[in-house]
Design a protein around this motif. Structure first.
Motif, PDB file in Angstrom:
ATOM      1  N   ASN A   6     -19.042  -2.969  30.469  1.00 24.98           N
ATOM      2  CA  ASN A   6     -17.862  -3.191  31.204  1.00 24.98           C
ATOM      3  C   ASN A   6     -17.485  -4.667  31.749  1.00 24.98           C
ATOM      4  OD1 ASN A   6     -16.466  -0.860  30.508  1.00 24.98           O
ATOM      5  ND2 ASN A   6     -17.605   0.537  32.197  1.00 24.98           N
ATOM      6  N   ALA A   7     -18.899  -5.179  32.271  1.00 25.26           N
ATOM      7  CA  ALA A   7     -18.811  -6.382  33.190  1.00 25.26           C
ATOM      8  C   ALA A   7     -18.539  -7.380  31.969  1.00 25.26           C
ATOM      9  CB  ALA A   7     -20.198  -6.486  33.783  1.00 25.26           C
ATOM     10  N   ALA A   8     -18.949  -7.230  30.739  1.00 28.24           N
ATOM     11  CA  ALA A   8     -18.834  -8.473  29.962  1.00 28.24           C
ATOM     12  C   ALA A   8     -17.529  -8.392  29.325  1.00 28.24           C
ATOM     13  CB  ALA A   8     -19.903  -8.016  28.729  1.00 28.24           C
ATOM     14  N   PHE A   9     -16.869  -7.055  29.332  1.00 28.80           N
ATOM     15  CA  PHE A   9     -15.513  -7.297  29.071  1.00 28.80           C
ATOM     16  C   PHE A   9     -14.540  -7.826  30.069  1.00 28.80           C
ATOM     17  CE2 PHE A   9     -16.328  -3.982  25.545  1.00 28.80           C
ATOM     18  CZ  PHE A   9     -15.431  -4.605  24.702  1.00 28.80           C
ATOM     19  N   GLU A  10     -14.989  -7.397  31.405  1.00 29.74           N
ATOM     20  CA  GLU A  10     -14.171  -7.858  32.480  1.00 29.74           C
ATOM     21  C   GLU A  10     -14.254  -9.350  32.600  1.00 29.74           C
ATOM     22  OE1 GLU A  10     -15.297  -5.982  36.033  1.00 29.74           O
ATOM     23  OE2 GLU A  10     -14.762  -3.939  35.315  1.00 29.74           O
ATOM     24  N   ALA A  11     -15.362  -9.924  32.232  1.00 33.55           N
ATOM     25  CA  ALA A  11     -15.417 -11.243  32.194  1.00 33.55           C
ATOM     26  C   ALA A  11     -14.629 -12.017  31.013  1.00 33.55           C
ATOM     27  CB  ALA A  11     -16.916 -11.557  32.060  1.00 33.55           C
ATOM     28  N   GLY A  12     -14.507 -11.309  29.986  1.00 34.68           N
ATOM     29  CA  GLY A  12     -13.882 -11.677  28.651  1.00 34.68           C
ATOM     30  C   GLY A  12     -14.345 -12.719  27.917  1.00 34.68           C
ATOM     31  N   ASP A  13     -15.812 -12.777  27.827  1.00 39.83           N
ATOM     32  CA  ASP A  13     -16.737 -13.714  27.004  1.00 39.83           C
ATOM     33  C   ASP A  13     -17.095 -13.047  25.773  1.00 39.83           C
ATOM     34  OD1 ASP A  13     -18.093 -15.507  25.934  1.00 39.83           O
ATOM     35  OD2 ASP A  13     -19.615 -15.928  27.466  1.00 39.83           O
ATOM     36  N   ILE A  14     -16.524 -13.321  24.560  1.00 36.69           N
ATOM     37  CA  ILE A  14     -16.907 -12.605  23.314  1.00 36.69           C
ATOM     38  C   ILE A  14     -18.667 -12.704  23.039  1.00 36.69           C
ATOM     39  CG2 ILE A  14     -16.580 -14.390  21.797  1.00 36.69           C
ATOM     40  CD1 ILE A  14     -15.784 -10.800  21.001  1.00 36.69           C
ATOM     41  N   VAL A  15     -19.201 -13.865  23.532  1.00 41.07           N
ATOM     42  CA  VAL A  15     -20.498 -13.795  23.169  1.00 41.07           C
ATOM     43  C   VAL A  15     -21.378 -12.693  24.067  1.00 41.07           C
ATOM     44  CG1 VAL A  15     -22.499 -15.302  23.459  1.00 41.07           C
ATOM     45  CG2 VAL A  15     -20.486 -16.082  22.375  1.00 41.07           C
ATOM     46  N   ASP A  16     -20.731 -12.721  25.333  1.00 46.49           N
ATOM     47  CA  ASP A  16     -21.606 -11.960  26.406  1.00 46.49           C
ATOM     48  C   ASP A  16     -21.130 -10.443  25.816  1.00 46.49           C
ATOM     49  OD1 ASP A  16     -22.823 -11.505  28.732  1.00 46.49           O
ATOM     50  OD2 ASP A  16     -21.088 -11.037  29.894  1.00 46.49           O
ATOM     51  N   ILE A  17     -19.830 -10.181  25.423  1.00 51.15           N
ATOM     52  CA  ILE A  17     -19.581  -8.637  25.002  1.00 51.15           C
ATOM     53  C   ILE A  17     -20.528  -8.067  23.836  1.00 51.15           C
ATOM     54  CG2 ILE A  17     -17.738  -7.317  23.958  1.00 51.15           C
ATOM     55  CD1 ILE A  17     -15.645  -8.868  25.467  1.00 51.15           C
ATOM     56  N   CYS A  18     -20.770  -9.019  22.870  1.00 51.93           N
ATOM     57  CA  CYS A  18     -21.487  -8.851  21.706  1.00 51.93           C
ATOM     58  C   CYS A  18     -22.909  -8.674  22.267  1.00 51.93           C
ATOM     59  CB  CYS A  18     -21.384  -9.963  20.650  1.00 51.93           C
ATOM     60  SG  CYS A  18     -20.044  -9.849  20.059  1.00 51.93           S
ATOM     61  N   GLY A  50     -25.419 -12.123  18.506  1.00 50.31           N
ATOM     62  CA  GLY A  50     -25.164 -13.459  19.126  1.00 50.31           C
ATOM     63  C   GLY A  50     -25.084 -14.687  18.344  1.00 50.31           C
ATOM     64  N   GLY A  51     -25.005 -14.566  17.112  1.00 49.39           N
ATOM     65  CA  GLY A  51     -24.909 -15.602  16.356  1.00 49.39           C
ATOM     66  C   GLY A  51     -23.359 -15.950  16.246  1.00 49.39           C
ATOM     67  N   GLU A  52     -23.048 -16.784  15.124  1.00 48.41           N
ATOM     68  CA  GLU A  52     -21.688 -17.493  14.731  1.00 48.41           C
ATOM     69  C   GLU A  52     -20.607 -16.215  14.585  1.00 48.41           C
ATOM     70  OE1 GLU A  52     -20.081 -20.262  15.467  1.00 48.41           O
ATOM     71  OE2 GLU A  52     -22.148 -20.618  16.415  1.00 48.41           O
ATOM     72  N   LYS A  53     -21.426 -15.138  13.574  1.00 49.73           N
ATOM     73  CA  LYS A  53     -20.675 -14.107  13.091  1.00 49.73           C
ATOM     74  C   LYS A  53     -20.279 -13.156  14.115  1.00 49.73           C
ATOM     75  CE  LYS A  53     -20.718 -14.059   8.430  1.00 49.73           C
ATOM     76  NZ  LYS A  53     -20.394 -13.120   7.550  1.00 49.73           N
ATOM     77  N   ARG A  54     -18.880 -12.843  14.216  1.00 45.56           N
ATOM     78  CA  ARG A  54     -18.538 -11.833  15.190  1.00 45.56           C
ATOM     79  C   ARG A  54     -18.199 -10.424  14.585  1.00 45.56           C
ATOM     80  NH1 ARG A  54     -20.663 -14.827  18.105  1.00 45.56           N
ATOM     81  NH2 ARG A  54     -19.334 -16.666  19.432  1.00 45.56           N
ATOM     82  N   PRO A  55     -18.511  -9.296  15.229  1.00 44.47           N
ATOM     83  CA  PRO A  55     -17.982  -7.979  14.562  1.00 44.47           C
ATOM     84  C   PRO A  55     -16.750  -7.999  14.572  1.00 44.47           C
ATOM     85  CG  PRO A  55     -18.829  -7.638  16.784  1.00 44.47           C
ATOM     86  CD  PRO A  55     -19.117  -9.058  16.810  1.00 44.47           C
ATOM     87  N   ASN A  56     -16.016  -7.179  13.542  1.00 42.58           N
ATOM     88  CA  ASN A  56     -14.666  -6.769  13.680  1.00 42.58           C
ATOM     89  C   ASN A  56     -14.336  -5.671  14.693  1.00 42.58           C
ATOM     90  OD1 ASN A  56     -14.853  -4.295  12.475  1.00 42.58           O
ATOM     91  ND2 ASN A  56     -14.755  -5.332  10.320  1.00 42.58           N
ATOM     92  N   PHE A  57     -13.020  -5.440  15.165  1.00 45.69           N
ATOM     93  CA  PHE A  57     -12.628  -4.608  15.999  1.00 45.69           C
ATOM     94  C   PHE A  57     -13.180  -3.146  15.793  1.00 45.69           C
ATOM     95  CE2 PHE A  57     -11.058  -3.761  20.110  1.00 45.69           C
ATOM     96  CZ  PHE A  57     -10.210  -2.541  19.991  1.00 45.69           C
ATOM     97  N   SER A  58     -13.031  -2.660  14.486  1.00 47.86           N
ATOM     98  CA  SER A  58     -13.528  -1.387  13.974  1.00 47.86           C
ATOM     99  C   SER A  58     -14.895  -1.130  13.997  1.00 47.86           C
ATOM    100  CB  SER A  58     -13.109  -0.966  12.573  1.00 47.86           C
ATOM    101  OG  SER A  58     -13.519  -1.835  11.636  1.00 47.86           O
ATOM    102  N   THR A  59     -15.853  -2.164  13.969  1.00 46.75           N
ATOM    103  CA  THR A  59     -17.008  -2.176  14.068  1.00 46.75           C
ATOM    104  C   THR A  59     -17.552  -1.772  15.712  1.00 46.75           C
ATOM    105  OG1 THR A  59     -17.665  -3.479  12.116  1.00 46.75           O
ATOM    106  CG2 THR A  59     -19.269  -3.375  13.707  1.00 46.75           C
ATOM    107  N   VAL A  60     -17.038  -2.709  16.616  1.00 49.87           N
ATOM    108  CA  VAL A  60     -16.936  -2.646  17.798  1.00 49.87           C
ATOM    109  C   VAL A  60     -16.810  -1.043  18.044  1.00 49.87           C
ATOM    110  CG1 VAL A  60     -16.095  -3.223  20.258  1.00 49.87           C
ATOM    111  CG2 VAL A  60     -16.820  -4.917  18.312  1.00 49.87           C
ATOM    112  N   LEU A  61     -15.715  -0.434  17.998  1.00 49.60           N
ATOM    113  CA  LEU A  61     -15.186   0.612  18.276  1.00 49.60           C
ATOM    114  C   LEU A  61     -15.987   1.908  17.806  1.00 49.60           C
ATOM    115  CD1 LEU A  61     -11.393   0.799  17.894  1.00 49.60           C
ATOM    116  CD2 LEU A  61     -12.742   0.549  19.984  1.00 49.60           C
ATOM    117  N   ASN A  62     -16.577   1.752  16.535  1.00 58.72           N
ATOM    118  CA  ASN A  62     -17.453   2.781  15.701  1.00 58.72           C
ATOM    119  C   ASN A  62     -18.970   2.606  16.199  1.00 58.72           C
ATOM    120  OD1 ASN A  62     -15.359   3.541  13.900  1.00 58.72           O
ATOM    121  ND2 ASN A  62     -16.164   2.049  12.373  1.00 58.72           N
ATOM    122  N   VAL A  63     -19.320   1.384  16.794  1.00 58.40           N
ATOM    123  CA  VAL A  63     -20.561   1.374  17.420  1.00 58.40           C
ATOM    124  C   VAL A  63     -20.668   2.062  18.853  1.00 58.40           C
ATOM    125  CG1 VAL A  63     -22.499  -0.083  18.278  1.00 58.40           C
ATOM    126  CG2 VAL A  63     -21.575  -0.554  16.064  1.00 58.40           C
TER     127      VAL A  63
END
Length: 124
Positions: A6-18, A50-63
């Protein structure tokens, strides 16, 4: 675990969220978590490494779902709400959820009959 994500989402940094989701995922059996999320174990690891590739939204939700978590949307503090049509709330013609009624779409068969290229019109 949830607090860190939640803190990562609040900060809004995709690297931190991942990173936060990846850290939480590694607290589980990755093979089991990947199976429950419907993805390959190696893809799970790579998606949140944490590399260059980012998960898609469905992957985030499924995990998140596989870990027993869910995502909620709330209005940010001090955020100026905006109408879905781009008009400021209270402006003439602005959408007001308190007074507006949902509009039901027309039945697809009715729309199709009025469309010149409707495949149903060519049936015998």
């Amino acid at each position: 675990m949830a607090e860190r994500i939640n803190a990562a989402f609040e900060a809004g940094d995709i690297v931190d969220i991942c990173h936060a989701i990846g850290t939480a995922a590694r607290q589980h059996n990755l093979a089991d978590l990947a199976r429950r999320a419907g993805i390959e174990r190696t893809n799970l690891y790579r998606a949140f490494a944490g590399g260059e590739k980012r998960p898609n939204f469905s992957t985030v939700l499924n995990v998140l779902h596989a870990m027993g978590l869910e995502l909620h949307v709330t209005i940010r503090q001090n955020a100026k709400p905006m109408s879905p049509h781009g008009r400021e709330p209270g402006a003439p013609g602005a959408f007001d959820p308190a007074t507006s009624l949902p509009v039901e779409p027309e039945a697809p068969e009715l729309l199709c009959e009025r469309t010149p290229r409707c495949p149903r019109q060519n049936r015998v």
